[in-house]
Design a protein around this motif. Structure first.
Motif, PDB file in Angstrom:
ATOM      1  N   THR A   1      11.375  51.461  85.729  1.00  0.00           N
ATOM      2  CA  THR A   1      10.077  51.979  85.308  1.00  0.00           C
ATOM      3  C   THR A   1       8.975  51.480  86.220  1.00  0.00           C
ATOM      4  O   THR A   1       8.901  50.289  86.530  1.00  0.00           O
ATOM      5  CB  THR A   1       9.759  51.550  83.867  1.00  0.00           C
ATOM      6  N   ILE A   2       8.156  52.409  86.664  1.00  0.00           N
ATOM      7  CA  ILE A   2       6.923  52.066  87.371  1.00  0.00           C
ATOM      8  C   ILE A   2       5.757  52.368  86.434  1.00  0.00           C
ATOM      9  O   ILE A   2       5.584  53.505  85.994  1.00  0.00           O
ATOM     10  CB  ILE A   2       6.764  52.877  88.668  1.00  0.00           C
ATOM     11  N   THR A   3       4.981  51.362  86.107  1.00  0.00           N
ATOM     12  CA  THR A   3       3.810  51.575  85.268  1.00  0.00           C
ATOM     13  C   THR A   3       2.683  52.120  86.128  1.00  0.00           C
ATOM     14  O   THR A   3       2.325  51.512  87.140  1.00  0.00           O
ATOM     15  CB  THR A   3       3.359  50.260  84.607  1.00  0.00           C
ATOM     16  N   PRO A   4       2.154  53.285  85.790  1.00  0.00           N
ATOM     17  CA  PRO A   4       1.094  53.854  86.632  1.00  0.00           C
ATOM     18  C   PRO A   4      -0.127  52.949  86.676  1.00  0.00           C
ATOM     19  O   PRO A   4      -0.489  52.312  85.683  1.00  0.00           O
ATOM     20  CB  PRO A   4       0.781  55.193  85.959  1.00  0.00           C
ATOM     21  N   LYS A   5      -0.746  52.900  87.833  1.00  0.00           N
ATOM     22  CA  LYS A   5      -1.969  52.123  87.984  1.00  0.00           C
ATOM     23  C   LYS A   5      -3.122  52.909  87.377  1.00  0.00           C
ATOM     24  O   LYS A   5      -3.385  54.056  87.762  1.00  0.00           O
ATOM     25  CB  LYS A   5      -2.244  51.841  89.465  1.00  0.00           C
ATOM     26  N   VAL A   6      -3.811  52.301  86.424  1.00  0.00           N
ATOM     27  CA  VAL A   6      -4.953  52.960  85.801  1.00  0.00           C
ATOM     28  C   VAL A   6      -6.158  52.816  86.726  1.00  0.00           C
ATOM     29  O   VAL A   6      -6.573  51.708  87.065  1.00  0.00           O
ATOM     30  CB  VAL A   6      -5.261  52.361  84.414  1.00  0.00           C
ATOM     31  N   ILE A   7      -6.692  53.958  87.154  1.00  0.00           N
ATOM     32  CA  ILE A   7      -7.832  53.960  88.068  1.00  0.00           C
ATOM     33  C   ILE A   7      -9.110  54.113  87.250  1.00  0.00           C
ATOM     34  O   ILE A   7      -9.323  55.124  86.581  1.00  0.00           O
ATOM     35  CB  ILE A   7      -7.725  55.118  89.085  1.00  0.00           C
ATOM     36  N   THR A   8      -9.946  53.092  87.281  1.00  0.00           N
ATOM     37  CA  THR A   8     -11.222  53.145  86.554  1.00  0.00           C
ATOM     38  C   THR A   8     -12.404  53.320  87.497  1.00  0.00           C
ATOM     39  O   THR A   8     -13.489  53.702  87.064  1.00  0.00           O
ATOM     40  CB  THR A   8     -11.431  51.858  85.732  1.00  0.00           C
ATOM     41  N   ASN A   9     -12.181  53.054  88.786  1.00  0.00           N
ATOM     42  CA  ASN A   9     -13.233  53.189  89.787  1.00  0.00           C
ATOM     43  C   ASN A   9     -12.786  54.205  90.829  1.00  0.00           C
ATOM     44  O   ASN A   9     -11.797  53.988  91.535  1.00  0.00           O
ATOM     45  CB  ASN A   9     -13.520  51.837  90.442  1.00  0.00           C
ATOM     46  N   PHE A  10     -13.494  55.309  90.931  1.00  0.00           N
ATOM     47  CA  PHE A  10     -13.099  56.363  91.862  1.00  0.00           C
ATOM     48  C   PHE A  10     -13.074  55.874  93.300  1.00  0.00           C
ATOM     49  O   PHE A  10     -12.400  56.448  94.150  1.00  0.00           O
ATOM     50  CB  PHE A  10     -14.039  57.555  91.712  1.00  0.00           C
ATOM     51  N   ALA A  11     -13.822  54.818  93.590  1.00  0.00           N
ATOM     52  CA  ALA A  11     -13.846  54.286  94.948  1.00  0.00           C
ATOM     53  C   ALA A  11     -12.489  53.707  95.348  1.00  0.00           C
ATOM     54  O   ALA A  11     -12.216  53.512  96.539  1.00  0.00           O
ATOM     55  CB  ALA A  11     -14.931  53.217  95.078  1.00  0.00           C
ATOM     56  N   ASP A  12     -11.629  53.442  94.356  1.00  0.00           N
ATOM     57  CA  ASP A  12     -10.292  52.926  94.658  1.00  0.00           C
ATOM     58  C   ASP A  12      -9.377  54.005  95.228  1.00  0.00           C
ATOM     59  O   ASP A  12      -8.308  53.699  95.754  1.00  0.00           O
ATOM     60  CB  ASP A  12      -9.650  52.335  93.390  1.00  0.00           C
ATOM     61  N   LEU A  13      -9.765  55.264  95.094  1.00  0.00           N
ATOM     62  CA  LEU A  13      -8.976  56.361  95.643  1.00  0.00           C
ATOM     63  C   LEU A  13      -9.505  56.679  97.035  1.00  0.00           C
ATOM     64  O   LEU A  13     -10.516  57.348  97.197  1.00  0.00           O
ATOM     65  CB  LEU A  13      -9.058  57.590  94.732  1.00  0.00           C
ATOM     66  N   LYS A  14      -8.807  56.180  98.030  1.00  0.00           N
ATOM     67  CA  LYS A  14      -9.263  56.320  99.408  1.00  0.00           C
ATOM     68  C   LYS A  14      -8.448  57.393 100.118  1.00  0.00           C
ATOM     69  O   LYS A  14      -7.414  57.850  99.623  1.00  0.00           O
ATOM     70  CB  LYS A  14      -9.154  54.982 100.141  1.00  0.00           C
ATOM     71  N   THR A  15      -8.906  57.766 101.287  1.00  0.00           N
ATOM     72  CA  THR A  15      -8.220  58.797 102.067  1.00  0.00           C
ATOM     73  C   THR A  15      -7.913  58.280 103.470  1.00  0.00           C
ATOM     74  O   THR A  15      -7.913  59.032 104.439  1.00  0.00           O
ATOM     75  CB  THR A  15      -9.081  60.069 102.153  1.00  0.00           C
ATOM     76  N   THR A  16      -7.650  56.973 103.563  1.00  0.00           N
ATOM     77  CA  THR A  16      -7.339  56.371 104.858  1.00  0.00           C
ATOM     78  C   THR A  16      -5.830  56.344 105.082  1.00  0.00           C
ATOM     79  O   THR A  16      -5.034  56.360 104.131  1.00  0.00           O
ATOM     80  CB  THR A  16      -7.892  54.938 104.933  1.00  0.00           C
ATOM     81  N   LEU A  17      -5.442  56.271 106.349  1.00  0.00           N
ATOM     82  CA  LEU A  17      -4.034  56.363 106.716  1.00  0.00           C
ATOM     83  C   LEU A  17      -3.198  55.272 106.048  1.00  0.00           C
ATOM     84  O   LEU A  17      -2.079  55.512 105.598  1.00  0.00           O
ATOM     85  CB  LEU A  17      -3.906  56.292 108.243  1.00  0.00           C
ATOM     86  N   GLN A  18      -3.712  54.063 105.999  1.00  0.00           N
ATOM     87  CA  GLN A  18      -2.942  52.938 105.457  1.00  0.00           C
ATOM     88  C   GLN A  18      -3.274  52.645 103.990  1.00  0.00           C
ATOM     89  O   GLN A  18      -2.947  51.573 103.489  1.00  0.00           O
ATOM     90  CB  GLN A  18      -3.210  51.676 106.308  1.00  0.00           C
ATOM     91  N   ASP A  19      -3.894  53.588 103.318  1.00  0.00           N
ATOM     92  CA  ASP A  19      -4.251  53.388 101.914  1.00  0.00           C
ATOM     93  C   ASP A  19      -3.020  53.023 101.085  1.00  0.00           C
ATOM     94  O   ASP A  19      -1.973  53.675 101.172  1.00  0.00           O
ATOM     95  CB  ASP A  19      -4.880  54.672 101.369  1.00  0.00           C
TER      96      ASP A  19
END
Length: 646
Positions: free
Chosen positions: A167-185
């Protein structure tokens, strides 16, 4: 490329010995007809994390061959069972996730969600697609090398199957800034969860994919209660493509991806959306409804009890109100002002019958007038009617505390302009008993006459002074209602165009170009007054109306549209929709905004925000995007009451 050497182990020998041992033991201890789910993790050392693997690709647009003998391991968090992932799986470890390209179908039979896999990456390569890092096989037939999916006959060469049920527990994202679009994200290609999200209203009639396969994938916009929006992208080949998206609010679990900087969510199946709660701004079904009279009786400063709602009819026009402010009156003959939180402004229209949740809010006074502030949850129920109370100016003054936010009608009045400001004009309205102030905003576009047989509006209190506020031109017979030449509201009541030939028409606001459109006056045309724009369009030609002039500083456009009542044969129930485009360079280039879906035979209110400054010139085009019939004509649409708001 060269990677730091480690002591090599005999990969194949260890693999064969492990699998043979497990197979023999399992065969001796299970019934013949049971599926084999007894895999255990092989004794293979993991010598590279997924973060380290992705670090081998420092620059986008390249492909890097892996020459060192390294082993990665991860748990499968997405497979191709539903068809929403194609020829790939996503695996995840403690450091991140990566997409593994596999040239096979139904790979979920071997690598289902929850299975741990081990991959010897020597001889494979790292590449990227739209900024997302992928692991795959080398295509040496190109120069330089490119990436291709791992051939099916080589799966077992590179991939070792491990245990099930991880089981992988999904990471709860509360800050949209945590969703990045960089190559090594580190979040890309991992399982995440967003809470308190819902499908945006304009997309709630869509299906996850396009069952006709006219589009290979469909983007659905999902949004949280704070207004943050992200795309949910689904393949039209997914087995749930034809299912309509849910209309509630809740959690979405998905693989986080992006494409050329655009953030996207990809679900495994529809179970990843648990949108079962009341929508943002929606109303609970278990409220206890009070009359407005009962709420006013609580008094200023009172806290409204939990689980409380009110129902009534909107008696104000948002064109003559500050944004988010509404007056509501109910059958108790009482009214109150509602002030909505900006993010939950429902854009109610005059005469909308509505339900409003007011649980835990306060009853306050604003400039002496009673209000409920910070309202968030509301719902339109239909259309209602409030009969004005016949009154005199003296009656209003005597009863203002009880009558505030309710509709009255004065008789035989004179109207004199008394003062102006940047947003509107104050008038003194006088009947046989006295004088009352009436403020009319410029945005309403109504100029009251000097004399009127009646004057209708809702009454209010402003710093101890009673006022009456009209809602439209019909509140004051004989007024100069509607837009004026060069104004910002177009109601299509002037001008004439009786055929679909492309041509420009001079209307109240200026010249509008009609492409496959006309001004409809037929009984089957939906219209507010005597006529409205009717737009068609064909398989080879857009049907639209377009401004041939600019207005400076337009930042919001609102209009009403509806499918006509003309006979459309068996296509009567197909989609009615429009799309707005805007131009800030005189019509040289156009930017399309989202499509709005409406209905046949009843008006839908469309509202668009234009990203323009107060000094930029703007013109707009409204395009008919409704269903294309087998006759190669689109379902006909009427458009009326276009508001161009600065």
């Amino acid at each position: 490329m060269s990677i730091m050497k480690h002591k090599q182990f005999n990969w194949l020998a260890a693999l064969i010995l492990t699998i043979a041992t497990v197979t023999i033991i399992a065969a001796c201890n299970k019934k013949f007809d049971e599926p084999d789910t007894t895999f255990i993790d092989p004794n293979l050392p993991v010598t590279m994390s997924l973060k380290e693997l992705k670090a081998l690709l420092p620059t986008a647009g390249t492909v890097v061959e892996i020459t060192d003998d390294k082993t990665i391991s991860g748990i499968v968090v997405a497979d191709d069972r539903s068809g929403n992932f194609y020829k790939s799986i996503s695996i995840q470890d403690a450091t991140g996730g990566v997409s593994v390209r596999l040239d096979g179908t139904n790979v979920f039979n071997s690598y289902p969600v929850g299975r741990r896999v081990y991959i010897n990456v020597k001889g494979l390569c790292i590449g990227e697609y739209g900024g997302m890092i992928q692991l795959g096989a080398i295509n040496s037939s190109t120069s330089p090398i490119s990436q291709t999916p791992i051939p099916q006959n080589l799966f077992d060469k590179y991939i070792v199957k491990g245990s099930f049920g991880n089981t992988i527990t999904p990471k709860v994202i509360t800050n949209f800034a945590d969703l990045k679009t960089t190559l090594q994200d580190s979040v890309q290609n991992t399982l995440i969860q967003l809470q308190n999200f819902q499908v945006v209203a304009a997309d709630t009639l869509k299906t996850y994919g396009d069952p006709s396969l006219a589009s290979s994938a469909v983007n659905i916009n999902v949004q949280n209660c704070s207004g943050n929006t992200i795309i949910m992208r689904s393949s039209s080949y997914a087995n749930f493509a034809g299912i309509t998206v849910p209309k509630g609010k809740g959690t979405i679990t998905a693989i986080y991806t992006f494409f050329n900087g655009t953030k996207q969510l990809v679900i495994r199946d529809t179970a990843d959306l648990q949108f079962n709660d009341v929508r943002c701004g929606g109303v609970s079904t278990s409220l206890t409804y009070k009359t407005i009279q009962e709420i006013r009786a609580l008094g200023s400063g009172a806290t409204i009890p939990a689980n409380t709602g009110i129902r009534g009819v909107i008696v104000s026009n948002k064109a003559n109100e500050a944004a988010g402010n509404y007056r509501i009156q109910d059958a108790s003959a009482s009214g109150i002002q509602l002030r909505f939180i900006t993010a939950f402004n429902p854009n109610f229209d005059l005469d909308d019958s509505v339900s409003v949740e007011i649980s835990g809010l306060s009853v306050d006074l604003f400039n002496g007038d009673m209000q409920i502030n910070n309202v968030a949850n509301s719902q339109k129920l239909g259309i209602g009617t409030i009969i004005p109370r016949t009154a005199t100016v003296t009656d209003i003054a005597a009863n203002i505390n009880d009558w505030s936010s309710t509709v009255v009608q004065l008789s035989n009045v004179t109207v004199v302009q008394s003062s102006t400001n940047t947003t509107g004009i104050n008038y003194d309205v006088t009947d046989a008993t006295g004088t009352i102030v009436s403020f009319v905003r410029n945005a309403l576009g109504v100029t009251p006459p000097a004399n009127a047989t009646s004057y209708t509006g809702y009454v209010s209190l402003y710093n101890g002074t009673p006022q009456i506020t009209i809602r439209n031109a019909s509140d004051v017979p004989g007024s100069g209602g509607g837009p004026t030449p060069g104004g910002t509201n177009e109601n299509f009541e002037s001008g004439a165009k009786t055929n679909y030939t492309d041509a420009a028409v001079t209307l109240t606001t200026g010249s509008w170009f009609f492409s496959d459109g006309l001004l409809g006056t037929d009984a089957n045309d939906m219209k507010i007054g005597s006529q409205s724009a009717r737009v068609r369009g064909t398989n080879v030609k857009e049907g639209f109306i377009r401004m041939e002039f600019d207005i400076t500083g337009v930042q919001q456009v609102k209009f009403k549209f509806a499918g006509t009542n003309f006979n459309e044969g068996s296509d009567d129930t197909q989609e009615i929709s429009v799309q707005l485009e805007y131009s800030k360079d005189g019509g040289t280039t156009w930017t399309a905004l989202s499509k709005v879906i409406g209905a046949r035979g009843s008006f839908t209110n469309a509202s668009y925000t234009i990203p323009a400054t107060s000094t930029e010139n703007v013109r707009v085009k409204i395009v008919n995007t409704s269903f294309l019939r087998s006759t190669n004509n689109r379902l006909r649409v009427n458009i009326d009451d276009v508001e161009l708001i600065k």
